[in-house]
Design a protein around this motif. Structure first.
Motif, PDB file in Angstrom:
ATOM      1  N   ARG A  72       0.827  -1.204   0.000  1.00  0.00           N
ATOM      2  CA  ARG A  72       0.000   0.000   0.000  1.00  0.00           C
ATOM      3  C   ARG A  72       0.861   1.254   0.000  1.00  0.00           C
ATOM      4  O   ARG A  72       0.563   2.229  -0.706  1.00  0.00           O
ATOM      5  CB  ARG A  72      -0.913  -0.003   1.225  1.00  0.00           C
ATOM      6  N   ARG A  75       2.263   1.732  -3.509  1.00  0.00           N
ATOM      7  CA  ARG A  75       1.260   2.253  -4.435  1.00  0.00           C
ATOM      8  C   ARG A  75       1.062   3.752  -4.219  1.00  0.00           C
ATOM      9  O   ARG A  75       0.894   4.510  -5.179  1.00  0.00           O
ATOM     10  CB  ARG A  75      -0.071   1.508  -4.254  1.00  0.00           C
ATOM     11  N   ARG A  79       1.865   6.646  -6.890  1.00  0.00           N
ATOM     12  CA  ARG A  79       0.800   7.576  -7.265  1.00  0.00           C
ATOM     13  C   ARG A  79       1.274   9.028  -7.186  1.00  0.00           C
ATOM     14  O   ARG A  79       0.968   9.839  -8.056  1.00  0.00           O
ATOM     15  CB  ARG A  79      -0.413   7.343  -6.362  1.00  0.00           C
ATOM     16  N   ILE A  86      -3.407   3.086  -9.175  1.00  0.00           N
ATOM     17  CA  ILE A  86      -3.782   1.674  -9.093  1.00  0.00           C
ATOM     18  C   ILE A  86      -4.792   1.517  -7.969  1.00  0.00           C
ATOM     19  O   ILE A  86      -4.584   2.028  -6.859  1.00  0.00           O
ATOM     20  CB  ILE A  86      -2.549   0.791  -8.846  1.00  0.00           C
ATOM     21  N   GLU A  88      -6.797   0.046  -4.888  1.00  0.00           N
ATOM     22  CA  GLU A  88      -6.394  -0.752  -3.741  1.00  0.00           C
ATOM     23  C   GLU A  88      -7.072  -2.125  -3.809  1.00  0.00           C
ATOM     24  O   GLU A  88      -8.234  -2.230  -4.192  1.00  0.00           O
ATOM     25  CB  GLU A  88      -6.782  -0.054  -2.436  1.00  0.00           C
ATOM     26  N   VAL A 163       5.178  -1.977 -10.595  1.00  0.00           N
ATOM     27  CA  VAL A 163       4.062  -1.660  -9.710  1.00  0.00           C
ATOM     28  C   VAL A 163       2.766  -2.204 -10.281  1.00  0.00           C
ATOM     29  O   VAL A 163       1.956  -2.809  -9.568  1.00  0.00           O
ATOM     30  CB  VAL A 163       3.973  -0.131  -9.491  1.00  0.00           C
ATOM     31  N   ARG A 164       2.561  -2.007 -11.581  1.00  0.00           N
ATOM     32  CA  ARG A 164       1.326  -2.508 -12.202  1.00  0.00           C
ATOM     33  C   ARG A 164       1.269  -4.030 -12.200  1.00  0.00           C
ATOM     34  O   ARG A 164       0.212  -4.626 -12.044  1.00  0.00           O
ATOM     35  CB  ARG A 164       1.209  -1.989 -13.634  1.00  0.00           C
ATOM     36  N   LEU A 167       1.775  -5.107  -7.814  1.00  0.00           N
ATOM     37  CA  LEU A 167       1.034  -4.471  -6.728  1.00  0.00           C
ATOM     38  C   LEU A 167      -0.396  -4.102  -7.093  1.00  0.00           C
ATOM     39  O   LEU A 167      -1.102  -3.503  -6.290  1.00  0.00           O
ATOM     40  CB  LEU A 167       1.768  -3.206  -6.250  1.00  0.00           C
ATOM     41  N   CYS A 168      -0.816  -4.416  -8.299  1.00  0.00           N
ATOM     42  CA  CYS A 168      -2.201  -4.130  -8.665  1.00  0.00           C
ATOM     43  C   CYS A 168      -3.106  -5.219  -8.098  1.00  0.00           C
ATOM     44  O   CYS A 168      -2.632  -6.286  -7.694  1.00  0.00           O
ATOM     45  CB  CYS A 168      -2.346  -4.059 -10.184  1.00  0.00           C
TER      46      CYS A 168
END
Length: 385
Positions: A72, A75, A79, A86, A88, A163-164, A167-168
């Motif tokens: 989190r 992300r 951002r 993305i 949560e 990240v995509r 962590l998506c």
């Protein structure tokens, strides 16, 4: 003598704000990667090593919960510095069943959490990447300043991909779960609002009239021996009150679920609604079979509310309702030649209809330019009875 043309241009930054944010992200990569790698290694190796003991699995579960929090934070950093938005992931779902509740339910749910495991993998691969990006940016700051912006853009594009990818939310399934959770809230709110409406209508309408009827009959009973003519007149008035109360109860029952819909289906029920509209309405229902009662009820109340809007706001001369089946969808279309200007963006009843249909995997589209005509198209999933 110097002129304005001979003056030097005003100084300006070599890079824009976006490039500086990307450079800052790359420089933060190393300390962030060291902390994440140390944390992930600590609980993962300890948990695996102690898995045969009592504390091994709970340690793994606690570590995965912390990895979720690291994801989190990452992300949020992406951002703010990279402009990557993305959603949560959904909270961990509680296991159902009496045997799966409590500590062991939490343990099993956490250990099979894909979001936590992908965040753990993210923490592992970040350390070598963080060292590489930190070194490249620091060297470029002193040696390759003119091309630093291009280097930063290339490296942060890899960061964005990580990240995509890791962590998506869990692909389409996670997004679908989030949508269903939101839709469930809409259904609950709609049901609560309908119950409040029914209670209000009963309290203000039929209940008040029945109370007055009981009082009138009580007075008539007292007058029956003293003044029969007055008593007879009061009974006549009570008889009229009974008729009005029955009419109000019939209207209320029709608003909950009309009997004609249950007995004869959408064609007859929509024709009945169209007959009560202040605008001439033609109805065309082309269905070989009837859908499930729940879908049939939603379709009926959708058309009913649209026709009420036409009566109140459209200033139309004519309207038309069409219902048909297309593959596994029930299609509704209501059109009128009124003044137009209807929209779901104004917080009106149309927005409520759109939310209600969305909660059952339906769609709601309004095409209503100013001056008209207005065409409202709705889709519902087809389910057999």
């Amino acid at each position: 003598m110097s002129t304005d043309d001979d003056r030097l241009p005003a100084p300006r930054p070599a890079f824009d704000a976006r490039t500086w944010k990307e450079i800052a992200h790359l420089l933060i990569n190393l300390p962030e990667a060291v902390v994440a790698f140390f944390y992930v290694s600590l609980w993962l190796y300890a948990g695996i090593g102690l898995a045969v003991t009592v504390i091994g699995l709970p340690l793994l579960a606690a570590g995965l919960t912390g990895a979720r929090q690291l994801g989190r934070l990452e992300r949020r950093r992406a951002r703010r510095l990279l402009g990557v938005h993305i959603d949560e992931p959904s909270p961990l779902a509680r296991s159902r069943g009496r045997s799966n509740r409590g500590f062991f339910g939490w343990l099993w749910t956490t250990l099979k959490d894909p979001v936590g495991w992908r965040a753990t993998l993210y923490g592992f691969v970040r350390l070598p990447w963080g060292i590489l990006t930190f070194a490249l940016v620091m060297v470029s700051l002193f040696v390759a300043w003119p091309v630093l912006g291009y280097i930063a853009r290339l490296l942060t594009n890899v960061d964005r991909a990580m990240v995509r990818g890791l962590l998506c939310p869990s692909s389409e399934l996670e997004r679908r779960i989030a949508e269903l959770e939101q839709d469930r809230g809409v259904v609950v709110d709609t049901a609560a609002a309908d119950l409040r409406r029914i209670e209000r209508d009963l309290h203000d309408g039929a209940q008040a009239r029945l109370v007055a009827l009981a009082m009138g009959l009580g007075l008539a009973k007292e007058k029956l021996l003293e003044d029969p003519e007055v008593a007879a007149k009061m009974v006549d008035e009570a008889h009229g009150e009974v008729k009005l109360a029955l009419q109000e109860l019939r209207d209320l029952a029709r608003g909950i679920h009309p009997a004609v819909l249950t007995d004869r289906g959408l064609d007859a029920a929509l024709s009945s609604v169209a007959g009560r509209c202040t605008v001439p309405v033609s109805v065309a229902v082309d269905l070989d079979t009837r859908p499930a009662p729940a879908i049939e009820g939603i379709a009926y109340f959708t058309v009913s509310e649209l026709l009420q809007n036409i009566s109140k706001h459209s200033r139309a001369g004519t309207a038309r309702v069409e219902v048909w089946r297309s593959a596994d969808r029930l299609m509704l279309q209501v059109r009128d030649d009124g003044c137009g200007g209807a929209s779901t963006a104004t917080g009106s009843g149309l927005a409520g209809l759109a939310e209600r249909l969305g909660s059952v995997d339906g769609m709601f589209v309004v095409d209503s330019p100013v001056g008209g005509p207005t065409v409202v198209t709705a889709e519902l999933p087809w389910r057999d009875r």
